[in-house]
Design a protein around this motif. Structure first.
Motif, PDB file in Angstrom:
ATOM      1  N   GLN A 140       0.841  -1.181   0.000  1.00 28.28           N
ATOM      2  CA  GLN A 140       0.000   0.000   0.000  1.00 28.28           C
ATOM      3  C   GLN A 140       0.885   1.244   0.000  1.00 28.28           C
ATOM      4  OE1 GLN A 140      -2.218  -1.394   3.668  1.00 28.28           O
ATOM      5  NE2 GLN A 140      -3.928  -0.530   2.521  1.00 28.28           N
ATOM      6  N   MET A 141       0.347   2.319  -0.545  1.00 26.09           N
ATOM      7  CA  MET A 141       1.038   3.602  -0.515  1.00 26.09           C
ATOM      8  C   MET A 141       0.035   4.665  -0.081  1.00 26.09           C
ATOM      9  SD  MET A 141       3.350   3.373  -3.996  1.00 26.09           S
ATOM     10  CE  MET A 141       4.931   4.014  -3.429  1.00 26.09           C
ATOM     11  N   SER A 142       0.540   5.753   0.493  1.00 20.22           N
ATOM     12  CA  SER A 142      -0.328   6.815   0.988  1.00 20.22           C
ATOM     13  C   SER A 142       0.329   8.166   0.767  1.00 20.22           C
ATOM     14  CB  SER A 142      -0.596   6.608   2.486  1.00 20.22           C
ATOM     15  OG  SER A 142      -1.157   7.766   3.080  1.00 20.22           O
ATOM     16  N   ILE A 143      -0.521   9.175   0.568  1.00 23.15           N
ATOM     17  CA  ILE A 143      -0.049  10.551   0.578  1.00 23.15           C
ATOM     18  C   ILE A 143      -1.052  11.394   1.353  1.00 23.15           C
ATOM     19  CG2 ILE A 143      -1.075  11.039  -1.704  1.00 23.15           C
ATOM     20  CD1 ILE A 143       1.296  13.042  -2.109  1.00 23.15           C
ATOM     21  N   LEU A 144      -0.532  12.192   2.274  1.00 25.59           N
ATOM     22  CA  LEU A 144      -1.320  13.146   3.044  1.00 25.59           C
ATOM     23  C   LEU A 144      -0.886  14.541   2.610  1.00 25.59           C
ATOM     24  CD1 LEU A 144      -0.909  11.566   6.615  1.00 25.59           C
ATOM     25  CD2 LEU A 144      -2.582  10.969   4.851  1.00 25.59           C
ATOM     26  N   LYS A 145      -1.827  15.334   2.078  1.00 18.02           N
ATOM     27  CA  LYS A 145      -1.492  16.635   1.510  1.00 18.02           C
ATOM     28  C   LYS A 145      -2.369  17.722   2.116  1.00 18.02           C
ATOM     29  CE  LYS A 145      -1.603  16.809  -2.930  1.00 18.02           C
ATOM     30  NZ  LYS A 145      -2.081  16.673  -4.333  1.00 18.02           N
ATOM     31  N   SER A 146      -1.836  18.925   2.171  1.00 17.42           N
ATOM     32  CA  SER A 146      -2.685  20.071   2.491  1.00 17.42           C
ATOM     33  C   SER A 146      -3.612  20.301   1.299  1.00 17.42           C
ATOM     34  CB  SER A 146      -1.841  21.313   2.762  1.00 17.42           C
ATOM     35  OG  SER A 146      -1.119  21.685   1.603  1.00 17.42           O
ATOM     36  N   ASP A 147      -4.816  20.751   1.567  1.00 16.80           N
ATOM     37  CA  ASP A 147      -5.805  20.953   0.518  1.00 16.80           C
ATOM     38  C   ASP A 147      -5.541  22.271  -0.201  1.00 16.80           C
ATOM     39  OD1 ASP A 147      -8.226  20.274  -0.902  1.00 16.80           O
ATOM     40  OD2 ASP A 147      -9.181  21.907   0.213  1.00 16.80           O
ATOM     41  N   LEU A 148      -4.945  22.172  -1.400  1.00 16.38           N
ATOM     42  CA  LEU A 148      -4.598  23.370  -2.175  1.00 16.38           C
ATOM     43  C   LEU A 148      -3.783  24.359  -1.343  1.00 16.38           C
ATOM     44  CD1 LEU A 148      -7.996  23.933  -4.029  1.00 16.38           C
ATOM     45  CD2 LEU A 148      -5.963  22.753  -4.868  1.00 16.38           C
ATOM     46  N   MET A 149      -2.804  23.785  -0.615  1.00 17.69           N
ATOM     47  CA  MET A 149      -1.876  24.541   0.227  1.00 17.69           C
ATOM     48  C   MET A 149      -2.548  25.166   1.442  1.00 17.69           C
ATOM     49  SD  MET A 149       0.696  23.724  -1.542  1.00 17.69           S
ATOM     50  CE  MET A 149       2.172  24.626  -1.057  1.00 17.69           C
ATOM     51  N   ASP A 150      -3.729  24.673   1.810  1.00 15.82           N
ATOM     52  CA  ASP A 150      -4.414  25.130   3.021  1.00 15.82           C
ATOM     53  C   ASP A 150      -4.237  24.059   4.094  1.00 15.82           C
ATOM     54  OD1 ASP A 150      -6.068  25.876   5.075  1.00 15.82           O
ATOM     55  OD2 ASP A 150      -7.911  25.916   3.879  1.00 15.82           O
ATOM     56  N   PRO A 151      -3.389  24.308   5.096  1.00 18.48           N
ATOM     57  CA  PRO A 151      -3.073  23.271   6.079  1.00 18.48           C
ATOM     58  C   PRO A 151      -4.218  22.943   7.036  1.00 18.48           C
ATOM     59  CG  PRO A 151      -2.067  25.336   6.720  1.00 18.48           C
ATOM     60  CD  PRO A 151      -2.666  25.559   5.363  1.00 18.48           C
ATOM     61  N   SER A 152      -5.284  23.736   7.007  1.00 21.84           N
ATOM     62  CA  SER A 152      -6.408  23.448   7.906  1.00 21.84           C
ATOM     63  C   SER A 152      -7.229  22.252   7.432  1.00 21.84           C
ATOM     64  CB  SER A 152      -7.318  24.679   8.034  1.00 21.84           C
ATOM     65  OG  SER A 152      -7.989  24.943   6.818  1.00 21.84           O
TER      66      SER A 152
END
Length: 238
Positions: A140-152
């Motif tokens: 498995q692979m995962s990526i956790l990203k800020s939503d359009l550079m919005d860290p909230s």
């Protein structure tokens, strides 16, 4: 999506940042993973990979006197628990390790984590879990990203590969390329060719990373039948 050349994918990106490759060797005998780090700042470039006592690796400062902020650059990228080899670009390796040992899944373990707090980049957290048991291999692979550079708000993506094919893998990395702020990886992990034995594969990855920005590389081949492994570490600082 189509299978692409890993060397071309690497050579065509001046700054992919940190990257994880997972797949199956061309002969079908090995579960394969690679993890590399790159750096633009002197603090990021002042690192090496070293083998740890628990079958994993950790990052260390090459010159401890020049270490500035260890918070996001000193961690254990690789840890092993049971039949699982965990590979990540940060201290979420420990989060997954602890979660699996508590009976949580890979995805559940990462629910407590978000993108890195390195404004303005908000570097994605990329992770992988290789499961080798009774002659079977899945990952498995995962990526956790800020939503359009919005860290909230955190965007969470998990990709599962139940029956990897010989000579094929997936490649995920933190950045689409260089920039300010750095543009986060987009889309699903890229299908790439896995070629050669462990030394040929190590050379392929290392030699196609940008010469100025590459810092360290880890490669592991795990025998799918016996779970015995070979590993290679390459450090630009040595």
């Amino acid at each position: 999506m189509k299978l692409v050349s890993l060397e071309k994918e690497l050579a065509g990106n001046e700054y992919p940042g940190r990257g994880i490759v997972v797949g199956k060797s061309a002969d079908g005998k090995y579960a394969v993973t690679a993890y590399f780090i790159m750096g633009r700042s002197s603090n990021s470039r002042n690192r090496i990979f070293v083998e740890s006592e628990d079958e994993g690796i950790r990052t260390e400062a090459f010159d401890p006197s020049k270490l500035e902020d260890p918070s996001l650059i000193i961690y254990a990228p690789v840890r092993v628990t049971g039949n699982d080899t965990i590979v990540t670009n940060g201290d979420q390796t420990d989060t997954v390790f602890e979660g699996l040992n508590k009976g949580l899944t890979f995805e559940q373990s990462l629910r407590s984590r978000e993108a890195e707090p390195d404004e303005p980049n908000y570097t994605p957290r990329i992770s992988a879990d290789l499961h080798v048991d009774k002659g079977e291999f899945s990952y498995q692979m995962s990526i956790l990203k800020s939503d359009l550079m919005d860290p909230s708000c955190t965007d969470r993506y998990t990709f599962s590969y139940d029956k990897p094919k010989a000579g094929e893998g997936r490649f995920i990395h933190t950045y689409m390329g260089d920039g300010n702020p750095l543009p986060s990886f987009e889309g699903e992990p890229t299908p790439v060719e896995i070629r050669g034995d462990i030394d040929e594969f190590t050379d392929l990855v290392w030699n196609n990373l940008n010469e100025d920005n590459k810092v360290s590389l880890f490669v592991r081949f795990i025998d799918i039948e016996t779970r015995r492994y070979e590993m290679r570490i390459v450090n630009k600082n040595h």
